[in-house]
Scaffold this motif. Structure first.
Motif, PDB file in Angstrom:
ATOM      1  N   GLN A 198       0.812  -1.214   0.000  1.00 22.48           N
ATOM      2  CA  GLN A 198       0.000   0.000   0.000  1.00 22.48           C
ATOM      3  C   GLN A 198       0.844   1.262   0.000  1.00 22.48           C
ATOM      4  O   GLN A 198       0.437   2.286  -0.551  1.00 22.48           O
ATOM      5  CB  GLN A 198      -0.949  -0.009   1.198  1.00 22.48           C
ATOM      6  N   SER A 199       2.018   1.216   0.606  1.00 18.97           N
ATOM      7  CA  SER A 199       2.909   2.379   0.588  1.00 18.97           C
ATOM      8  C   SER A 199       3.938   2.288  -0.527  1.00 18.97           C
ATOM      9  O   SER A 199       4.858   3.107  -0.611  1.00 18.97           O
ATOM     10  CB  SER A 199       3.611   2.544   1.939  1.00 18.97           C
ATOM     11  N   HIS A 227      10.970   6.678  -1.727  1.00 15.08           N
ATOM     12  CA  HIS A 227      10.744   5.970  -0.469  1.00 15.08           C
ATOM     13  C   HIS A 227      11.620   6.406   0.701  1.00 15.08           C
ATOM     14  O   HIS A 227      11.249   6.163   1.849  1.00 15.08           O
ATOM     15  CB  HIS A 227      10.916   4.463  -0.700  1.00 15.08           C
ATOM     16  N   TYR A 228      12.777   7.013   0.452  1.00 15.70           N
ATOM     17  CA  TYR A 228      13.623   7.410   1.573  1.00 15.70           C
ATOM     18  C   TYR A 228      12.944   8.527   2.359  1.00 15.70           C
ATOM     19  O   TYR A 228      12.387   9.465   1.779  1.00 15.70           O
ATOM     20  CB  TYR A 228      15.006   7.850   1.097  1.00 15.70           C
ATOM     21  N   ALA A 229      13.000   8.453   3.697  1.00 11.32           N
ATOM     22  CA  ALA A 229      12.175   9.339   4.528  1.00 11.32           C
ATOM     23  C   ALA A 229      12.919  10.510   5.150  1.00 11.32           C
ATOM     24  O   ALA A 229      12.274  11.385   5.748  1.00 11.32           O
ATOM     25  CB  ALA A 229      11.516   8.509   5.645  1.00 11.32           C
ATOM     26  N   ARG A 288       6.759   6.043   5.019  1.00 12.89           N
ATOM     27  CA  ARG A 288       6.577   7.035   3.962  1.00 12.89           C
ATOM     28  C   ARG A 288       5.655   6.475   2.889  1.00 12.89           C
ATOM     29  O   ARG A 288       5.828   5.346   2.419  1.00 12.89           O
ATOM     30  CB  ARG A 288       7.922   7.433   3.341  1.00 12.89           C
ATOM     31  N   ASP A 289       4.671   7.278   2.515  1.00 15.27           N
ATOM     32  CA  ASP A 289       3.698   6.895   1.501  1.00 15.27           C
ATOM     33  C   ASP A 289       3.542   8.069   0.543  1.00 15.27           C
ATOM     34  O   ASP A 289       2.684   8.928   0.727  1.00 15.27           O
ATOM     35  CB  ASP A 289       2.368   6.546   2.171  1.00 15.27           C
ATOM     36  N   SER A 293      16.041   3.663   4.450  1.00 14.00           N
ATOM     37  CA  SER A 293      15.174   3.902   5.604  1.00 14.00           C
ATOM     38  C   SER A 293      13.877   4.548   5.125  1.00 14.00           C
ATOM     39  O   SER A 293      13.903   5.623   4.515  1.00 14.00           O
ATOM     40  CB  SER A 293      15.867   4.825   6.604  1.00 14.00           C
ATOM     41  N   HIS A 294      12.758   3.910   5.429  1.00 12.23           N
ATOM     42  CA  HIS A 294      11.470   4.426   4.951  1.00 12.23           C
ATOM     43  C   HIS A 294      10.453   4.613   6.078  1.00 12.23           C
ATOM     44  O   HIS A 294       9.319   5.024   5.829  1.00 12.23           O
ATOM     45  CB  HIS A 294      10.896   3.495   3.901  1.00 12.23           C
ATOM     46  N   GLN A 295      10.858   4.327   7.331  1.00  8.26           N
ATOM     47  CA  GLN A 295       9.913   4.392   8.444  1.00  8.26           C
ATOM     48  C   GLN A 295      10.386   5.384   9.502  1.00  8.26           C
ATOM     49  O   GLN A 295      11.587   5.512   9.767  1.00  8.26           O
ATOM     50  CB  GLN A 295       9.730   3.012   9.077  1.00  8.26           C
TER      51      GLN A 295
END
Length: 454
Positions: free
Chosen positions: A48-49, A144-146, A328-329, A406-408
């Motif tokens: 979903q993300s 996607h990188y946050a 991250r979305d 890192s995406h969270q």
């Protein structure tokens, strides 16, 4: 007659062996029918993300790394869901038309939405031009990188490093180019892996690289640092099988627990959080006699969040919300997931606890720090941690190389964000190279003094 009888025995044994093999094969086929994806699970599913696609049919499952630029096959495995659960700790279930992928080691599931067909661009890794590889890396990071802002990196400007569409580069030149693009992201979870090497743009603490102590590539070796700590403890430590844990109860009642990593050699079919909690019983039983406890995470690079929670479960007698995490979305974040620490039993370790941290304390060791610091009996002492809390989103690049990012975003329950800056200690203590080089451990000695009421 004896020889003939012996031949008959061998023949009979072989026949019996074939019967057993046939029974095993039949049982496996029957189990496959039982545990293959059902009609509700079969199909094509997109995270979903974003970032990944899963395909499930009766015989095979595939995981693809997806961005708006590329879609590359990352992993293929048999669609025997019970075998996958036992071997890898991964499960899938469909809840309200959403496929939930739960992977051992991660605290929250990844939700997937059904799509009609696999995108035509999805294919195995193979020959790819340097430009195609660069574009895949640049797009995956961009989507996607946050934490570009936290590291003051303008990612759009890195597009200028892209090679010409017809450029010819050696693997070493391409690897170096991708490293240049990632430079400035002081994040150990940004990783580039290839057959010719590994690269992360994360920076090592100055005290860990100082002269004159050159032993391996100019670095202090973590094992030597552990040895200095153990010599400072002054008595032998007991190792916990299958873990990175060693512990001792000193004659004066101070307990010492060294955790070198957050890994666990989980037995086949077991899950790491309950298995770690069970393995920690021997430590908890010993520490029950302590009047204070030191947990040393200074040189722990991380591992599994689930292992961290298995350990932390021995320090609380009630469920405790310890942090939230979002993913991250696109230009937003997913709804927060709250990580809840569940107690192992009704008799936790409630003595004063000092957790030692440094800039080398990373990833899942920071998750353990984050969980423990929510408890009233815990004091964190030392340096701020490394500041790499996010799980790693893995991408397969078109040439088969691996990219991690890192995406969270993890936040404490009061909303504090410690990514890139590290979890601050309650009691700061500056770590310097010179004493460590000389085999001295001032921070641990200070922690013992504090634990003894000094």
């Amino acid at each position: 007659m004896g020889a003939g009888s012996g031949g008959a025995d061998v023949k009979r044994l072989l026949n019996q062996l074939w019967v057993v093999i046939g029974a095993v094969v039949a049982a496996f086929i029957a189990s496959w029918v039982i545990y293959m994806p059902d009609a509700e699970q079969r199909g094509v599913w997109r995270a979903q993300s974003g970032g990944s696609i899963i395909t499930l049919n009766r015989l095979q499952a595939k995981l693809y790394s997806e961005s708006s630029h590329s879609c590359v096959e990352q992993l293929t495995f048999p669609a025997h869901l019970k075998l996958v659960e036992f071997a890898e700790g991964a499960t899938v279930s469909v809840e309200d038309d959403t496929l939930m992928l739960r992977v051992d080691g991660a605290l929250d599931p990844t939700p997937y939405t059904r799509i009609d067909t696999l995108p035509a661009a999805c294919a195995p890794a193979g020959n790819a031009t340097p430009r195609e590889v660069f574009d895949a890396m640049w797009t995956a990071m961009g989507e996607h990188y946050a934490f570009f802002d936290l590291h003051s990196v303008n990612w759009d400007t890195r597009r200028a490093l892209a090679p010409a569409p017809d450029a010819v580069l050696t693997d070493a030149e391409l690897f170096d180019l991708l490293g240049q693009a990632l430079d400035g992201l002081d994040d150990g979870h940004v990783q580039l892996g290839s057959p010719i090497g590994y690269f992360s743009p994360s920076k090592t603490p100055e005290w860990f690289t100082q002269n004159p102590y050159f032993t391996r590539d100019g670095y202090l070796i973590r094992a030597d640092l552990d040895r200095t700590a153990h010599e400072t403890v002054g008595i032998p430590l007991t190792s916990v099988e299958l873990t990175g844990i060693e512990y001792a109860l000193l004659p004066d009642g101070v307990g010492y627990i060294s955790i070198r990593h957050m890994g666990f050699d989980t037995p086949f079919g077991a899950r790491s959080e309950p298995a770690m909690a069970q393995a920690f019983i021997e430590v908890a039983d010993t520490m029950a006699e302590a009047n204070s406890i030191i947990i040393d995470l200074r040189y722990n690079p991380g591992g599994s969040d689930s292992v961290s929670f298995g350990i932390a479960s021995h320090f609380t007698d009630q469920p405790l919300d310890v942090f939230t995490k979002t993913t991250r979305d696109g230009d937003t974040q997913t709804a927060p997931f709250t990580a809840i620490l569940q107690p192992f039993d009704a008799t936790p370790l409630s003595q004063p606890v000092i957790v030692l941290t440094s800039k080398l304390t990373g990833s899942a060791a920071e998750i353990l720090t984050m969980a423990l610091r929510e408890l009233p009996q815990v004091t964190v002492m030392g340096e701020a941690t490394s500041g790499g809390l996010s799980d790693i989103l893995g991408f397969k690049l078109p040439n088969g190389w691996d990219l991690g990012l890192s995406h969270q975003t993890y936040r404490t329950m009061d909303g504090s964000l410690y990514e890139a800056i590290g979890i601050p200690p309650d009691v700061p203590f500056t770590i310097e190279a010179t004493p460590l080089i000389n085999g001295e451990d001032p921070l641990l000695r200070a922690a013992f003094e504090r634990a003894r009421g000094g």
